[in-house]
Design a protein around this motif. Structure first.
Motif, PDB file in Angstrom:
ATOM      1  N   UNK A 102       3.293   5.809  -2.954  1.00 14.04           N
ATOM      2  CA  UNK A 102       4.516   6.469  -3.392  1.00 14.04           C
ATOM      3  C   UNK A 102       4.567   6.532  -4.910  1.00 14.04           C
ATOM      4  N   UNK A 103       4.181   5.449  -5.564  1.00 11.21           N
ATOM      5  CA  UNK A 103       4.178   5.418  -7.022  1.00 11.21           C
ATOM      6  C   UNK A 103       3.206   6.453  -7.591  1.00 11.21           C
ATOM      7  N   UNK A 104       2.017   6.557  -7.007  1.00  7.20           N
ATOM      8  CA  UNK A 104       1.038   7.547  -7.457  1.00  7.20           C
ATOM      9  C   UNK A 104       1.566   8.960  -7.275  1.00  7.20           C
ATOM     10  N   UNK A 131       4.703   9.933  -7.125  1.00  2.95           N
ATOM     11  CA  UNK A 131       5.792  10.182  -8.069  1.00  2.95           C
ATOM     12  C   UNK A 131       5.271  10.365  -9.494  1.00  2.95           C
ATOM     13  N   UNK A 132       4.225   9.644  -9.863  1.00  9.49           N
ATOM     14  CA  UNK A 132       3.642   9.807 -11.196  1.00  9.49           C
ATOM     15  C   UNK A 132       3.038  11.199 -11.349  1.00  9.49           C
ATOM     16  N   UNK A 133       2.339  11.655 -10.318  1.00  9.21           N
ATOM     17  CA  UNK A 133       1.765  13.010 -10.357  1.00  9.21           C
ATOM     18  C   UNK A 133       2.864  14.058 -10.436  1.00  9.21           C
ATOM     19  N   UNK A 134       3.924  13.873  -9.672  1.00  6.39           N
ATOM     20  CA  UNK A 134       5.033  14.814  -9.681  1.00  6.39           C
ATOM     21  C   UNK A 134       5.700  14.841 -11.050  1.00  6.39           C
ATOM     22  N   UNK A 135       5.878  13.662 -11.650  1.00  5.80           N
ATOM     23  CA  UNK A 135       6.497  13.583 -12.975  1.00  5.80           C
ATOM     24  C   UNK A 135       5.631  14.287 -14.013  1.00  5.80           C
ATOM     25  N   UNK A 136       4.325  14.066 -13.964  1.00  7.28           N
ATOM     26  CA  UNK A 136       3.415  14.717 -14.910  1.00  7.28           C
ATOM     27  C   UNK A 136       3.467  16.237 -14.759  1.00  7.28           C
ATOM     28  N   UNK A 137       3.467  16.706 -13.525  1.00 14.12           N
ATOM     29  CA  UNK A 137       3.538  18.146 -13.277  1.00 14.12           C
ATOM     30  C   UNK A 137       4.834  18.732 -13.836  1.00 14.12           C
ATOM     31  N   UNK A 164       0.836  -1.202   0.000  1.00 16.54           N
ATOM     32  CA  UNK A 164       0.000   0.000   0.000  1.00 16.54           C
ATOM     33  C   UNK A 164       0.871   1.253   0.000  1.00 16.54           C
ATOM     34  N   UNK A 165       1.912   1.241   0.804  1.00 15.73           N
ATOM     35  CA  UNK A 165       2.814   2.391   0.859  1.00 15.73           C
ATOM     36  C   UNK A 165       3.530   2.588  -0.482  1.00 15.73           C
TER      37      UNK A 165
END
Length: 65
Positions: A32-34, A36-42, A27-28
């Motif tokens: 974390x993956x979600x 990081x994906x949002x940060x990468x998209x931004x 779960x953690x």
């Protein structure tokens, strides 16, 4: 053991030492993956905006930055 070592020895909680269960770890990792994906998209969107701005004003108006 020094006095400071003795003083700080008991400050860790038992939860901090215990390993998380497999479900908690997964779960953690998903969270974390979600994140990081949002940060990468931004950051990719920001790079695209900055490149577009640089291309638009690169040779004409150098005071835009």
């Amino acid at each position: 053991m020094s006095k400071l070592g003795k003083f700080f020895k008991g400050t860790r909680s038992s939860r901090a030492r215990a390993a998380p269960s497999a479900q908690e770890a997964l779960a953690r990792l998903r969270e974390t993956e979600e994140m990081l994906a949002k940060k990468q998209e931004y950051l990719e969107n920001r790079i695209q905006r900055e490149l577009a701005l640089a291309k638009k004003h690169g040779s004409q108006n150098k005071r835009v930055y």
